[in-house]
Write a protein that holds these residues in place. Sequence first.
Motif, short mmCIF file in Angstrom:
data_model
loop_
_atom_site.label_atom_id
_atom_site.label_comp_id
_atom_site.label_asym_id
_atom_site.label_seq_id
_atom_site.Cartn_x
_atom_site.Cartn_y
_atom_site.Cartn_z
N UNK A 40 98.12 12.06 -63.69
CA UNK A 40 96.77 10.99 -63.37
C UNK A 40 95.83 11.39 -63.91
N UNK A 41 95.29 12.63 -63.74
CA UNK A 41 93.92 13.01 -64.31
C UNK A 41 93.76 12.88 -65.64
N UNK A 42 94.81 12.91 -66.62
CA UNK A 42 94.93 12.82 -68.03
C UNK A 42 95.17 11.18 -68.23
N UNK A 43 95.20 10.41 -67.30
CA UNK A 43 95.37 9.13 -67.21
C UNK A 43 96.92 8.79 -68.14
N UNK A 44 97.81 9.65 -67.95
CA UNK A 44 99.19 9.48 -68.35
C UNK A 44 99.97 8.76 -67.53
N UNK A 45 99.66 8.77 -66.29
CA UNK A 45 100.28 7.83 -65.13
C UNK A 45 99.16 6.87 -64.54
N UNK A 46 99.23 5.81 -64.03
CA UNK A 46 98.40 4.93 -63.28
C UNK A 46 98.50 5.37 -61.81
N UNK A 47 97.31 5.18 -60.98
CA UNK A 47 97.32 5.53 -59.54
C UNK A 47 98.39 5.10 -58.81
N UNK A 48 98.82 3.63 -59.10
CA UNK A 48 100.03 3.20 -58.45
C UNK A 48 101.39 4.05 -58.73
N UNK A 49 101.55 4.59 -60.04
CA UNK A 49 102.78 5.37 -60.39
C UNK A 49 102.79 6.62 -59.81
N UNK A 50 101.31 7.21 -59.39
CA UNK A 50 101.21 8.39 -58.93
C UNK A 50 101.71 8.30 -57.32
N UNK A 51 101.19 7.23 -56.78
CA UNK A 51 101.40 7.09 -55.16
C UNK A 51 103.05 6.98 -55.26
N UNK A 52 103.59 6.11 -55.99
CA UNK A 52 105.21 6.00 -55.92
C UNK A 52 106.00 7.24 -56.21
N UNK A 53 105.49 8.00 -56.97
CA UNK A 53 106.41 9.21 -57.52
C UNK A 53 106.05 10.49 -56.37
N UNK A 54 104.81 10.34 -55.84
CA UNK A 54 104.38 11.11 -54.82
C UNK A 54 105.19 10.91 -53.59
N UNK A 55 105.46 9.90 -53.27
CA UNK A 55 106.24 9.61 -52.05
C UNK A 55 107.80 10.00 -51.99
N UNK A 56 107.92 10.32 -53.42
CA UNK A 56 109.52 10.86 -53.62
C UNK A 56 109.42 12.38 -53.41
N UNK A 57 108.35 12.92 -53.11
CA UNK A 57 108.16 14.24 -52.81
C UNK A 57 108.42 14.63 -51.58
N UNK A 58 109.45 15.39 -50.80
CA UNK A 58 109.64 15.44 -49.42
C UNK A 58 108.73 16.64 -49.01
N UNK A 59 107.87 16.71 -48.15
CA UNK A 59 106.76 17.60 -47.81
C UNK A 59 106.74 17.42 -46.14
N UNK A 60 106.25 18.60 -45.55
CA UNK A 60 105.91 18.40 -44.27
C UNK A 60 104.28 18.44 -44.24
N UNK A 61 103.52 18.78 -45.20
CA UNK A 61 102.09 18.56 -45.02
C UNK A 61 101.70 17.54 -45.94
N UNK A 62 100.30 17.09 -45.84
CA UNK A 62 99.92 15.87 -46.66
C UNK A 62 99.58 16.44 -47.96
N UNK A 63 99.48 15.72 -48.96
CA UNK A 63 99.21 16.05 -50.43
C UNK A 63 97.83 16.46 -50.44
N UNK A 64 97.70 17.73 -50.87
CA UNK A 64 96.08 17.97 -51.07
C UNK A 64 95.35 17.61 -52.21
N UNK A 65 96.12 17.13 -53.24
CA UNK A 65 95.47 16.66 -54.44
C UNK A 65 94.69 15.52 -54.42
N UNK A 66 95.08 14.72 -53.30
CA UNK A 66 93.92 13.57 -53.03
C UNK A 66 92.82 13.93 -52.70
N UNK A 67 92.62 14.99 -51.69
CA UNK A 67 91.22 15.42 -51.33
C UNK A 67 90.43 16.30 -52.74
#
Length: 71
Positions: free
Chosen positions: A38-65
Motif C-alpha cells: 500500500x505504501x508503495x502504491x502497488x495496491x489501492x486502499x480498497x485492495x489493502x482492506x479486502x486483503x487484510x480482511x483475509x488475515x485471521x487475527x486475534x488482535x487489530x492490525x497495527x499498520x493502520x495506526x
Amino acid sequence: MNEQDIQEIRSRLKKARKHNIYNDRHACCWQGYLAALLEWDLISPNQHKKLSEEIPVDTPDPSINIFLGYE
C-alpha cells in the motif's frame, strides 16, 4: 497490481489458512507485507482492506495506526 497479482496474494493467504500456520507473528508479517504494498502504491486502499480482511487475527492490525497515527 493487476487482478492476477491480487489473486496470487489471495491464493497464498488461503494456503496459509489451509495449513493452519497462522499465529500473531505470522499475521503481523502478512500485515506488514500488505502495508508495504500500500505504501508503495502497488495496491489501492480498497485492495489493502479486502486483503487484510483475509488475515485471521486475534488482535487489530497495527499498520493502520502506523499510517494514520495513534491519536
